[in-house]
Design an enzyme around this catalytic site. Structure first.
Site, PDB file in Angstrom:
ATOM      1  N   ASP A  67      12.639  44.851  10.367  1.00  0.00           N
ATOM      2  CA  ASP A  67      13.193  46.075   9.793  1.00  0.00           C
ATOM      3  C   ASP A  67      12.249  46.742   8.793  1.00  0.00           C
ATOM      4  O   ASP A  67      11.225  46.175   8.412  1.00  0.00           O
ATOM      5  CB  ASP A  67      14.555  45.783   9.137  1.00  0.00           C
ATOM      6  N   ASN A 136      26.192  38.921   3.140  1.00  0.00           N
ATOM      7  CA  ASN A 136      27.322  39.341   3.982  1.00  0.00           C
ATOM      8  C   ASN A 136      27.121  38.952   5.449  1.00  0.00           C
ATOM      9  O   ASN A 136      27.848  39.409   6.324  1.00  0.00           O
ATOM     10  CB  ASN A 136      27.530  40.857   3.867  1.00  0.00           C
ATOM     11  N   HIS A 138      24.406  39.627   7.272  1.00  0.00           N
ATOM     12  CA  HIS A 138      23.547  40.493   8.101  1.00  0.00           C
ATOM     13  C   HIS A 138      22.285  39.736   8.528  1.00  0.00           C
ATOM     14  O   HIS A 138      21.799  38.853   7.824  1.00  0.00           O
ATOM     15  CB  HIS A 138      23.222  41.836   7.427  1.00  0.00           C
ATOM     16  N   GLU A 143      24.110  45.315   9.784  1.00  0.00           N
ATOM     17  CA  GLU A 143      25.157  45.161   8.779  1.00  0.00           C
ATOM     18  C   GLU A 143      26.537  44.972   9.426  1.00  0.00           C
ATOM     19  O   GLU A 143      26.768  45.447  10.548  1.00  0.00           O
ATOM     20  CB  GLU A 143      25.195  46.413   7.898  1.00  0.00           C
TER      21      GLU A 143
HETATM   22  C1  GLP Z   1      17.093  41.624   3.486  1.00  0.00           C
HETATM   23  C2  GLP Z   1      16.402  41.746   4.858  1.00  0.00           C
HETATM   24  C3  GLP Z   1      16.784  40.601   5.744  1.00  0.00           C
HETATM   25  C4  GLP Z   1      16.831  39.354   4.896  1.00  0.00           C
HETATM   26  C5  GLP Z   1      18.012  39.418   3.974  1.00  0.00           C
HETATM   27  C6  GLP Z   1      18.076  38.331   2.929  1.00  0.00           C
HETATM   28  O1  GLP Z   1      17.625  42.783   2.994  1.00  0.00           O
HETATM   29  N1  GLP Z   1      16.594  42.965   5.577  1.00  0.00           N
HETATM   30  O2  GLP Z   1      15.863  40.504   6.824  1.00  0.00           O
HETATM   31  O3  GLP Z   1      16.950  38.229   5.694  1.00  0.00           O
HETATM   32  O4  GLP Z   1      18.162  40.701   3.431  1.00  0.00           O
HETATM   33  O5  GLP Z   1      17.148  38.527   1.912  1.00  0.00           O
HETATM   34  P1  GLP Z   1      16.698  37.400   0.915  1.00  0.00           P
HETATM   35  O6  GLP Z   1      15.893  36.438   1.682  1.00  0.00           O
HETATM   36  O7  GLP Z   1      15.897  38.112  -0.138  1.00  0.00           O
HETATM   37  O8  GLP Z   1      17.934  36.785   0.369  1.00  0.00           O
END
Ligand code: GLP
Length: 253
Positions: A67, A136, A138, A143
């Site tokens: 992403d 959540n 995702h 989402e």
């Molecule tokens: C982000 C990314 C995801 C990631 C998730 C968790 O916003 N888009 O690919 O896996 O949220 O992030 P983190 O590893 O900082 O908890």
């Protein structure tokens, strides 16, 4: 689903890097699906170290990132382009033309989604998809919603995600409201999936993921349908799992 419960963040990172290394040794032109966020940072550090020790050659590896924020240019320090170069690509011998990340500042964003989707198809399939998980549930930026588009698409980020990600920005106002994300269909077509989670703030999302009950309200629950998923979690992320839930999965070490 295979579940590996490890001591802490460092062990999760090391085990994940080992799996990536094995994959690249087995298939030097591996197509890797890559994630951002704080979770894979430790794994990237280990991969850089392994590369410097001569254990991994990235010269034929192809990567697709999950992403990118809409509105952040590649040189913006919070863009996922910047993150990937800073935390991995600048330190390994990957070829620039083998790196794929959605362009969050494309003039025509819908066209950019189609282009990204075509690129994935042109290469074929992702061999190993690395995933983090949002609080959540995702994956990528897919989402929770009533329905979820399956191809690469534009998403409006939820308040929960904006809140979770504000720590990377000076203020909440600076957090982009939209992103481009790879869809669940490319993620699910990957030959292998490896999901990483660390810390008790991920425990609820992990519990939902392992329940074996599919819902678009927790996008990671779709992983139950995939034939080859390994989930590496530390004690914190595993803290809400009951014996019954653990009995549904294959525990591995
Ligand atoms: C982000 C990314 C995801 C990631 C998730 C968790 O916003 N888009 O690919 O896996 O949220 O992030 P983190 O590893 O900082 O908890």
């Amino acid at each position: 689903m295979k579940v590996m419960i490890v001591r802490d963040y460092d062990e999760m990172s090391r085990r994940a890097a080992e799996i990536v290394k094995e994959q690249i040794l087995k298939k030097p032109d591996t197509v890797l699906g890559l994630a951002t966020g704080s979770t894979p940072l430790g794994m990237y550090k280990y991969l850089i170290e392994m590369h410097k020790n001569g254990e991994i050659d990235f010269s034929n590896v192809i990567t697709f990132n999950l992403d990118e924020y809409i509105g952040l240019s590649p040189d913006h320090p919070q863009s996922y382009h910047y993150y990937m170069y800073e935390n991995l690509f600048n330190h390994i011998n990957i070829k620039k033309e083998n790196i794929h990340i959605p362009n969050g500042v494309a003039e025509d964003l819908e066209e950019e989604c189609k282009r990204y989707e075509r690129e994935i198809r042109r290469i074929g399939r992702i061999d190993l998809q690395i995933l983090g998980i949002g609080v959540n549930g995702h994956i990528g930026f897919n989402e929770p919603d009533e329905s979820i588009e399956t191809k690469t698409h534009i998403v409006t980020l939820t308040e929960e995600t904006i809140n979770a990600n504000k720590r990377f920005f000076k203020s909440i106002e600076e957090v982009p409201r939209r992103a481009i994300t790879m869809g669940l269909s490319s993620i699910m077509k990957a030959r292998k999936i490896m999901l990483l989670a660390s810390g008790s703030n991920k425990a609820k999302a992990i519990k939902e993921t392992l329940k074996g009950r599919l819902t678009t309200k927790v996008p990671s629950t779709v992983l139950a349908l995939h034939p080859d998923v390994t989930i590496i979690i530390d004690k914190g992320a595993a803290s809400l799992l009951t014996d019954e839930e653990l009995a549904n999965v294959e525990l591995t070490d």
